[in-house]
Design an enzyme around this catalytic site. Structure first.
Site, PDB file in Angstrom:
ATOM      1  N   PHE A   1      29.226   7.082 104.916  1.00  0.00           N
ATOM      2  CA  PHE A   1      29.887   7.136 103.610  1.00  0.00           C
ATOM      3  C   PHE A   1      31.084   6.192 103.636  1.00  0.00           C
ATOM      4  O   PHE A   1      31.937   6.282 104.516  1.00  0.00           O
ATOM      5  CB  PHE A   1      30.359   8.558 103.263  1.00  0.00           C
ATOM      6  CG  PHE A   1      30.922   8.630 101.863  1.00  0.00           C
ATOM      7  CD1 PHE A   1      30.073   8.750 100.762  1.00  0.00           C
ATOM      8  CD2 PHE A   1      32.282   8.514 101.635  1.00  0.00           C
ATOM      9  CE1 PHE A   1      30.593   8.777  99.467  1.00  0.00           C
ATOM     10  CE2 PHE A   1      32.807   8.548 100.347  1.00  0.00           C
ATOM     11  CZ  PHE A   1      31.951   8.679  99.258  1.00  0.00           C
TER      12      PHE A   1
ATOM     13  N   ASP B   1      35.479   2.183 110.005  1.00  0.00           N
ATOM     14  CA  ASP B   1      35.983   2.949 108.862  1.00  0.00           C
ATOM     15  C   ASP B   1      36.619   4.225 109.430  1.00  0.00           C
ATOM     16  O   ASP B   1      35.921   5.177 109.795  1.00  0.00           O
ATOM     17  CB  ASP B   1      34.814   3.271 107.913  1.00  0.00           C
ATOM     18  CG  ASP B   1      35.260   4.102 106.711  1.00  0.00           C
ATOM     19  OD1 ASP B   1      36.307   4.772 106.808  1.00  0.00           O
ATOM     20  OD2 ASP B   1      34.543   4.101 105.697  1.00  0.00           O
TER      21      ASP B   1
ATOM     22  N   LYS C   1      43.245   8.254 103.035  1.00  0.00           N
ATOM     23  CA  LYS C   1      43.361   9.718 103.174  1.00  0.00           C
ATOM     24  C   LYS C   1      44.714  10.185 103.712  1.00  0.00           C
ATOM     25  O   LYS C   1      45.672  10.254 102.964  1.00  0.00           O
ATOM     26  CB  LYS C   1      42.188  10.229 104.025  1.00  0.00           C
ATOM     27  CG  LYS C   1      40.855  10.179 103.234  1.00  0.00           C
ATOM     28  CD  LYS C   1      39.805  11.048 103.866  1.00  0.00           C
ATOM     29  CE  LYS C   1      38.473  11.009 103.162  1.00  0.00           C
ATOM     30  NZ  LYS C   1      38.378  11.921 102.039  1.00  0.00           N
TER      31      LYS C   1
HETATM   32  C1  PLP Z   1      34.704   7.564 105.970  1.00  0.00           C
HETATM   33  C2  PLP Z   1      35.110   7.376 104.548  1.00  0.00           C
HETATM   34  N1  PLP Z   1      35.211   6.142 104.042  1.00  0.00           N
HETATM   35  C3  PLP Z   1      35.580   5.925 102.761  1.00  0.00           C
HETATM   36  C4  PLP Z   1      35.857   6.967 101.924  1.00  0.00           C
HETATM   37  C5  PLP Z   1      36.268   6.687 100.492  1.00  0.00           C
HETATM   38  O1  PLP Z   1      37.612   6.940 100.333  1.00  0.00           O
HETATM   39  P1  PLP Z   1      38.221   7.120  98.840  1.00  0.00           P
HETATM   40  O2  PLP Z   1      37.626   8.362  98.273  1.00  0.00           O
HETATM   41  O3  PLP Z   1      39.703   7.213  99.072  1.00  0.00           O
HETATM   42  O4  PLP Z   1      37.856   5.908  98.063  1.00  0.00           O
HETATM   43  C6  PLP Z   1      35.764   8.273 102.401  1.00  0.00           C
HETATM   44  C7  PLP Z   1      36.018   9.413 101.496  1.00  0.00           C
HETATM   45  O5  PLP Z   1      35.591  10.517 101.713  1.00  0.00           O
HETATM   46  C8  PLP Z   1      35.387   8.488 103.737  1.00  0.00           C
HETATM   47  O6  PLP Z   1      35.272   9.717 104.250  1.00  0.00           O
END
Ligand code: PLP
Length: 395
Positions: free
Chosen positions: A128, A215, A244
């Protein structure tokens, strides 16, 4: 309830009015233990005094200027982040998806510089990376993508935790420029790869001149017991994305780069109106200072182990529990059957949990969670899991 908000979320029937530490109160003054932290955001708990103070002070002097000018708090935050991460420089954004957009642009530009006209990035199944068009295309979940075709091209998908599959993809795709991966898959079900998975990816990236892009939006800022999850492996990526918990609830994202990747962007190539504004950066600086002061990385390791040991013992005779896995305070309890109904049942008991990938209870409690709160979490949730797992579910 009628609402003028677009119905993009299936919301639980509760509205919170205030919080303190790991507790939240709803508008009827019922108290809840927050074991989700706003999905790995409020790692210092709610209404943290250091963050509140930083916001108060910064808002009295300057909330926003623009990236047309130098921003002192941004410079300071970049210095702290690069020192803590081993990276060279930072682009500031407002969210995780935006941080990943910056990473994807870096990878594409890296390819173009090497005369690769259609650069491709290796990404993982069950990953994700966000909800913008490029990041949902990188995401390995058809539910996130369905209806939004055509997807952004240039992603090659392989199974997570499978080095041979990456090797094969590199051999078959000569346009490959980068690998984008979560150190632990969060939304995908708290999937923890082999201990040397990231080390092997690092070696492959070196051998094939690919950017290693991690990520760390969910795993970063102490969640797994190190400041960044890759620090468990003793390696450095070329690109790392954060969001986050960086602002403990104040929106901020960051794309960190090192070496060649840090030299790619020049003025005009990328930007964001709000990215790295004084208010968001002052919150992030307060978060990072608090992590150090309170030794919260160690606490995440210690409390994570304590929670998992307690669940393992409470649920040891429970055949419905397939596996309990964790690194620090990123915890997944996988059940044999779908368990989304546990979320509402826990809410009723005054406990906030999350279920991801249908069968995995995901716990992301704040790093400041206290021993009595841990006891409440373990006893309440173990009882619910036991009831849920009876042949005629009592829930
Ligand atoms: C691993 C990861 N990358 C990217 C995101 C996307 O972040 P945002 O919701 O701040 O755009 C998330 C959100 O849950 C995530 O868990």
């Amino acid at each position: 309830m009628t609402s003028q908000i677009m119905p993009t979320y299936g919301r639980l029937p509760v509205t919170f009015s205030h919080g303190k530490g790991a507790w939240l109160w709803d508008d009827n003054n019922k108290r809840y233990l927050d074991a989700v932290s706003g999905i790995a955001v409020c790692s210092l708990g709610h209404a943290h005094p250091a963050v509140a103070k930083a916001l108060r002070q910064q808002s009295k002097t300057l909330i926003h200027t623009s990236n047309l000018y130098h921003v002192a708090a941004q410079e300071q935050l970049a210095m702290v982040l690069t020192a803590k991460s081993g990276m060279d420089n930072v682009f500031f954004a407002n969210s995780g998806a935006e941080a990943n957009e910056a990473a994807i642009k870096l990878a594409r530009y890296y390819g173009q510089q090497r005369d690769i006209k259609k650069p491709e990035i290796i990404v993982m199944e069950k990953s994700f990376h966000g909800r913008t068009l490029a990041t949902l295309s990188a995401t390995g979940n058809p539910k996130v993508q369905k209806g939004f075709e055509p997807l952004v091209s240039g992603f090659i998908r392989v199974p997570f935790n499978d080095i041979a599959a990456i090797e094969q993809a590199i051999a078959q795709h000569k346009n490959c420029v980068a690998i984008l991966v979560e150190p632990i898959q969060g939304e995908g079900g708290v999937n923890i790869p082999a201990a040397d998975y990231l080390n092997k990816i690092r070696t492959l990236c070196d051998e094939h001149q690919l950017l290693m892009m991690l990520d760390e939006i969910q795993t970063g800022i102490g969640r797994t017991g190190k400041f960044l999850a890759y620090q468990h492996n003793g390696i450095l990526p070329d690109v790392c994305t954060l969001a986050k918990a960086l602002g403990n609830g104040v929106p901020i994202g960051a794309c960190l780069a090192r070496g060649t990747a840090a030299q790619l962007f020049s003025p005009g190539m990328h930007g964001s109106t709000f990215g790295g504004n004084p208010l968001a950066c002052s919150a992030a600086l307060a978060v990072l200072a608090t992590l150090d002061k309170k030794d919260l990385l160690y606490q995440a390791q210690r409390k994570g182990q304590q929670i998992v040991d307690a669940f393992s013992s409470a649920l040891k005779d429970q055949p419905a529990v397939v596996e309990i896995r964790h690194q620090g305070l990123m915890i997944g309890i996988e059940l044999a059957q779908p368990c989304a109904n546990l979320v509402a049942a826990a809410l009723e008991q005054g406990l906030l949990i999350n279920v991801t990938n249908e069968k995995v209870i995901r716990l992301l409690p704040p790093l400041i969670i206290k021993p009595k709160q841990i006891d409440f979490l373990v006893s309440t949730l173990s009882t619910l899991i036991q009831k849920h797992s009876q042949p005629q579910s009592l829930l």
